[in-house]
Design an enzyme around this catalytic site. Structure first.
Site, PDB file in Angstrom:
ATOM      1  N   LYS A  14       0.839  -1.214   0.000  1.00 23.62           N
ATOM      2  CA  LYS A  14       0.000   0.000   0.000  1.00 23.62           C
ATOM      3  C   LYS A  14       0.870   1.258   0.000  1.00 23.62           C
ATOM      4  CE  LYS A  14      -2.407  -0.791   3.805  1.00 23.62           C
ATOM      5  NZ  LYS A  14      -1.757  -2.047   4.277  1.00 23.62           N
ATOM      6  N   ARG A  89      -9.748   0.713   9.210  1.00 25.45           N
ATOM      7  CA  ARG A  89      -9.243  -0.642   9.435  1.00 25.45           C
ATOM      8  C   ARG A  89     -10.256  -1.510  10.177  1.00 25.45           C
ATOM      9  NH1 ARG A  89      -3.403   0.651   9.330  1.00 25.45           N
ATOM     10  NH2 ARG A  89      -2.154  -1.224   9.476  1.00 25.45           N
ATOM     11  N   ARG A 128      11.681  -5.808   5.269  1.00 24.83           N
ATOM     12  CA  ARG A 128      11.464  -4.417   4.855  1.00 24.83           C
ATOM     13  C   ARG A 128      12.415  -3.448   5.579  1.00 24.83           C
ATOM     14  NH1 ARG A 128       5.515  -1.824   5.028  1.00 24.83           N
ATOM     15  NH2 ARG A 128       5.587  -2.236   7.269  1.00 24.83           N
ATOM     16  N   ARG A 161      11.322  -1.027  10.908  1.00 25.26           N
ATOM     17  CA  ARG A 161      10.240  -0.599  11.798  1.00 25.26           C
ATOM     18  C   ARG A 161      10.149  -1.519  13.008  1.00 25.26           C
ATOM     19  NH1 ARG A 161       4.829   0.661   8.359  1.00 25.26           N
ATOM     20  NH2 ARG A 161       3.989  -0.413  10.179  1.00 25.26           N
ATOM     21  N   ARG A 172      -0.020  -8.784  13.483  1.00 25.02           N
ATOM     22  CA  ARG A 172      -0.636  -7.774  12.610  1.00 25.02           C
ATOM     23  C   ARG A 172      -1.470  -8.431  11.517  1.00 25.02           C
ATOM     24  NH1 ARG A 172       4.377  -4.709  10.703  1.00 25.02           N
ATOM     25  NH2 ARG A 172       2.998  -3.332   9.550  1.00 25.02           N
TER      26      ARG A 172
HETATM   27  P1  AMP Z   1       0.580   0.946   9.203  1.00 32.26           P
HETATM   28  O1  AMP Z   1       1.739   1.845   8.993  1.00 32.26           O
HETATM   29  O2  AMP Z   1      -0.622   1.354   8.406  1.00 32.26           O
HETATM   30  O3  AMP Z   1       0.921  -0.507   9.041  1.00 32.26           O
HETATM   31  O4  AMP Z   1       0.131   1.130  10.743  1.00 32.26           O
HETATM   32  C1  AMP Z   1       1.010   0.789  11.802  1.00 32.26           C
HETATM   33  C2  AMP Z   1       0.220   0.601  13.080  1.00 32.26           C
HETATM   34  O5  AMP Z   1      -0.459   1.823  13.420  1.00 32.26           O
HETATM   35  C3  AMP Z   1      -0.871  -0.445  13.026  1.00 32.26           C
HETATM   36  O6  AMP Z   1      -0.368  -1.754  13.247  1.00 32.26           O
HETATM   37  C4  AMP Z   1      -1.783   0.028  14.158  1.00 32.26           C
HETATM   38  O7  AMP Z   1      -1.239  -0.294  15.431  1.00 32.26           O
HETATM   39  C5  AMP Z   1      -1.717   1.538  14.009  1.00 32.26           C
HETATM   40  N1  AMP Z   1      -2.777   2.022  13.094  1.00 32.26           N
HETATM   41  C6  AMP Z   1      -2.601   2.661  11.899  1.00 32.26           C
HETATM   42  N2  AMP Z   1      -3.785   2.941  11.330  1.00 32.26           N
HETATM   43  C7  AMP Z   1      -4.734   2.455  12.162  1.00 32.26           C
HETATM   44  C8  AMP Z   1      -6.154   2.394  12.110  1.00 32.26           C
HETATM   45  N3  AMP Z   1      -6.850   2.891  11.079  1.00 32.26           N
HETATM   46  N4  AMP Z   1      -6.807   1.827  13.167  1.00 32.26           N
HETATM   47  C9  AMP Z   1      -6.134   1.335  14.227  1.00 32.26           C
HETATM   48  N5  AMP Z   1      -4.790   1.328  14.313  1.00 32.26           N
HETATM   49  C10 AMP Z   1      -4.092   1.878  13.293  1.00 32.26           C
END
Ligand code: AMP
Length: 215
Positions: A14, A89, A128, A161, A172
């Site tokens: 994404k 999400r 990554r 990360r 996740r």
């Molecule tokens: P990402 O970079 O999108 O993979 O997000 C990293 C982490 O941020 C996720 O594993 C969640 O802990 C938190 N997070 C990001 N977006 C959301 C969302 N829309 N709802 C809940 N947690 C989120």
């Protein structure tokens, strides 16, 4: 005008596709994950709250995320559209987003769902490496940078990360299947979802996204 959501498991690509989409369609890239990471880096209260969930691979509570995302969507640069990446999400977040957009006379044009099977996601995520400066993603085996540890685009330092470790990645993905996958049906009912195979080469995936959105 383009109002789009990018849906898909962590590691589906994404972020990589988002960089290309925002360049082509000239809309802001809104990643709730990036907003949280920025807050963690700056040591804010929001960052502290989000970090405990993120490090375990769990979702940050809905109401907190909805507040952050809708506040961001009210900014001037979203007047001509936006690309949401990693939000919504959960079905609850999607319902709140729909209500918010309706209240402001807007609606989503497209939801782009990029799916990849679990084993491949684990390989991608644990290998990554991300640029500290510009956010570009690399992979130790699949997309190695020209110089180890250094970003090809901007010369910034690459890092892993905190939530890209094996244990956190497994969680996740489980959280995605349980809490985010139901959104596919939610948007199928709304009739505006396009499903794309994220195992295809990056350029092919991007080509299909452009085809779905229109030039
Ligand atoms: P990402 O970079 O999108 O993979 O997000 C990293 C982490 O941020 C996720 O594993 C969640 O802990 C938190 N997070 C990001 N977006 C959301 C969302 N829309 N709802 C809940 N947690 C989120």
């Amino acid at each position: 005008m383009l109002r789009t959501v990018l849906l898909g498991p962590p590691g589906a690509g994404k972020g990589t596709q988002a960089v290309r989409i925002v360049e082509k369609y000239n809309v802001p890239h809104i990643s709730t994950g990036d907003i949280f990471r920025e807050n963690i880096k700056n040591g804010t209260e929001l960052g502290k709250k989000a970090q405990e969930y993120m490090n375990k691979g769990e979702l940050v509570p809905d109401d907190l995320v909805i507040e952050i995302a809708t506040t961001r969507l009210l900014a001037d640069d979203c007047k001509n559209g936006f690309l949401l990446d990693g939000f919504p999400r959960t079905v609850y977040q999607a319902e709140k987003l729909d209500a918010f957009l309706e209240e402001h006379g807007m609606k989503l044009d497209k939801v782009i769902d990029i799916e990849v099977e679990k084993e491949e996601l684990i390989t991608r995520l644990t290998g990554r490496r991300v640029c500290k400066a510009c956010g570009a993603s690399f992979h130790v085996v699949n997309i190695p940078p020209k110089t180890e540890g250094i970003c090809d685009n901007c010369g910034g330092e690459l890092f892993q990360r905190a939530d890209d470790t094996v244990e956190t990645v497994e969680n996740r993905i489980a959280v995605y299947i349980e809490q985010t996958m139901p959104l596919v049906d939610y948007y199928k009912n709304a009739g505006n979802i396009v499903e794309i195979d994220g195992a295809l080469p990056l350029d092919t995936v991007f080509g299909q996204i452009v085809e779905a959105i229109g030039e």
